[in-house]
Design a protein around this motif. Structure first.
Motif, short mmCIF file in Angstrom:
data_model
loop_
_atom_site.label_atom_id
_atom_site.label_comp_id
_atom_site.label_asym_id
_atom_site.label_seq_id
_atom_site.Cartn_x
_atom_site.Cartn_y
_atom_site.Cartn_z
N ALA A 121 -69.77 -63.32 20.40
CA ALA A 121 -69.55 -61.75 19.89
C ALA A 121 -68.80 -61.54 19.13
O ALA A 121 -67.75 -61.61 19.49
CB ALA A 121 -69.88 -61.05 21.10
N GLU A 122 -69.15 -61.57 17.21
CA GLU A 122 -68.42 -61.08 16.62
C GLU A 122 -67.71 -60.29 17.13
O GLU A 122 -66.48 -59.09 16.22
CB GLU A 122 -68.95 -61.20 15.42
CG GLU A 122 -69.34 -62.64 15.04
CD GLU A 122 -69.73 -62.16 13.81
OE1 GLU A 122 -69.92 -61.72 12.80
OE2 GLU A 122 -70.49 -63.35 13.52
N THR A 126 -62.16 -57.17 17.12
CA THR A 126 -60.95 -55.92 17.21
C THR A 126 -60.74 -55.65 18.26
O THR A 126 -61.67 -55.95 19.12
CB THR A 126 -61.41 -54.86 16.40
OG1 THR A 126 -62.56 -53.97 15.89
CG2 THR A 126 -61.81 -56.17 14.91
N ALA A 127 -60.42 -54.66 18.44
CA ALA A 127 -59.00 -54.04 19.62
C ALA A 127 -59.99 -52.84 19.79
O ALA A 127 -60.80 -52.55 20.98
CB ALA A 127 -57.85 -53.63 19.57
N GLN A 128 -60.68 -52.24 18.51
CA GLN A 128 -61.75 -51.16 18.62
C GLN A 128 -63.08 -51.79 19.37
O GLN A 128 -63.98 -51.51 19.97
CB GLN A 128 -61.80 -50.75 17.91
CG GLN A 128 -60.31 -49.99 17.41
CD GLN A 128 -59.70 -50.81 16.19
OE1 GLN A 128 -59.84 -52.01 16.62
NE2 GLN A 128 -58.83 -49.86 15.56
N GLY A 129 -63.32 -52.92 18.94
CA GLY A 129 -64.47 -53.42 19.42
C GLY A 129 -64.70 -54.18 20.93
O GLY A 129 -65.37 -54.10 21.47
N ARG A 130 -63.49 -54.41 21.64
CA ARG A 130 -63.37 -54.93 22.43
C ARG A 130 -62.95 -53.25 23.18
O ARG A 130 -64.18 -53.46 24.59
CB ARG A 130 -61.90 -55.30 22.89
CG ARG A 130 -62.27 -57.04 21.97
CD ARG A 130 -60.86 -57.58 22.42
NE ARG A 130 -59.23 -57.08 22.05
CZ ARG A 130 -59.11 -57.45 20.83
NH1 ARG A 130 -59.81 -58.58 19.92
NH2 ARG A 130 -57.66 -57.66 19.80
N VAL A 131 -63.19 -52.23 23.13
CA VAL A 131 -62.81 -51.12 24.30
C VAL A 131 -64.20 -50.91 23.98
O VAL A 131 -64.44 -50.30 25.05
CB VAL A 131 -62.51 -50.36 23.87
CG1 VAL A 131 -61.89 -48.76 23.81
CG2 VAL A 131 -60.58 -50.08 23.54
N PRO A 160 -55.83 -52.47 25.73
CA PRO A 160 -56.66 -51.36 24.44
C PRO A 160 -57.14 -50.84 24.90
O PRO A 160 -57.57 -49.17 25.02
CB PRO A 160 -56.78 -52.06 23.68
CG PRO A 160 -57.64 -53.60 23.87
CD PRO A 160 -56.24 -53.25 25.07
N PHE A 161 -57.96 -50.81 26.56
CA PHE A 161 -59.30 -50.24 27.00
C PHE A 161 -58.12 -48.56 27.39
O PHE A 161 -58.80 -47.76 28.26
CB PHE A 161 -59.70 -51.38 27.81
CG PHE A 161 -61.44 -50.03 28.52
CD1 PHE A 161 -61.90 -49.82 27.80
CD2 PHE A 161 -60.93 -49.34 29.32
CE1 PHE A 161 -62.59 -49.14 28.39
CE2 PHE A 161 -61.61 -48.67 30.08
CZ PHE A 161 -63.24 -48.37 29.73
#
Length: 252
Positions: A121-122, A126-131, A160-161
């Motif tokens: 998944a693209e 980013t860290a925000q995307g992983r959160v 990051p979460f």
């Protein structure tokens, strides 16, 4: 003659019922898998996820009659991530999911995007995307304030979460996670999530390195698995399980 005909009729009826079950059972199983539910003990499924989002493969061991795999009252759910060389299958094969289910916990392990049966998944670049990804996983699986178990590579998701959503977690178990140096001591000090820092004493590189940062978490305790390396849960599974259950039992 009437007896023979009766037996023949029963045999034909049995054959018909068997044929109908053969036709209907696979379709029922497919429907239940698509819905993202636990469809069998030791079974697997995919979450539905949001429209346009790739599905996420997860494993969950049945915990008996509790509907939906819900945990016993007062016991938090537990979500397992995995390291780069592993998948959700690791926690099933190790017996961790079954052990926690037997103790009354709802324990779920997922394949992170691009690993195991979860497609890439693209959005997690980013860290925000992983959160956001873990946000959706918790929502789709119905996990409320779970304990998050994060070994090695999965620290890129968990850390990051933790810093952004620490109050969403009942506990955090980092096992020599990567990425700990990406955050400042002050960022860790703001997290109030109960934490079990866990690593093997033979993991002198990443385990010790992660500890230098994670020790700034104010609500932490430390468990070092003697005679174990980086994947301490594989080297000493009984010691790992004992430390994990000890931490889970003391959570309120």
């Amino acid at each position: 003659m009437p007896l023979a005909r009766s037996r023949l009729g029963l045999l034909l009826l049995g054959a018909l019922l068997t044929f109908l079950l053969y036709l209907l059972l696979p379709a029922a199983q497919r429907d239940r898998r698509t819905a993202g539910t636990r469809w069998a003990p030791n079974g697997t499924a995919q979450t539905g996820m949001a429209a346009g989002e790739p599905p996420v493969f997860y494993r969950e061991v049945s915990a008996g009659p509790r509907p939906g795999g819900a945990a016993s009252p007062g016991r938090p759910d537990v979500l397992f991530l995995h390291g780069q060389a592993f998948t959700s299958k690791t926690w099933e094969a190790l017996g961790t999911l079954a052990l926690l289910a037997g103790e009354g916990y709802r324990a779920v392990a997922i394949d992170l995007p691009g690993y195991g049966d979860s497609p890439s998944a693209e959005t997690v670049a980013t860290a925000q995307g992983r959160v956001a990804f873990l946000d959706r996983v918790l929502q789709e699986l119905g996990l409320r304030r779970p304990v998050l178990v994060s070994p090695s590579m999965s620290g890129r998701f968990a850390l990051p979460f933790l810093l952004a959503r620490g109050d969403w977690l009942a506990g955090f178990v980092p096992i020599a996670p990567v990425g700990t140096k990406d955050y400042a001591a002050e960022q860790y000090r703001r997290v109030q999530t109960p934490t079990l820092i866990l690593y093997g004493d033979r993991d002198t590189r990443l385990g010790a390195q992660a500890l230098q940062s994670l020790r700034h978490l104010p609500e932490h305790r430390l468990a070092v698995v003697s005679g174990a390396g980086h994947a301490c849960y594989l080297d000493k599974p009984e010691d790992f399980h004992q430390a994990l259950l000890g931490f889970l039992h003391q959570l309120k």
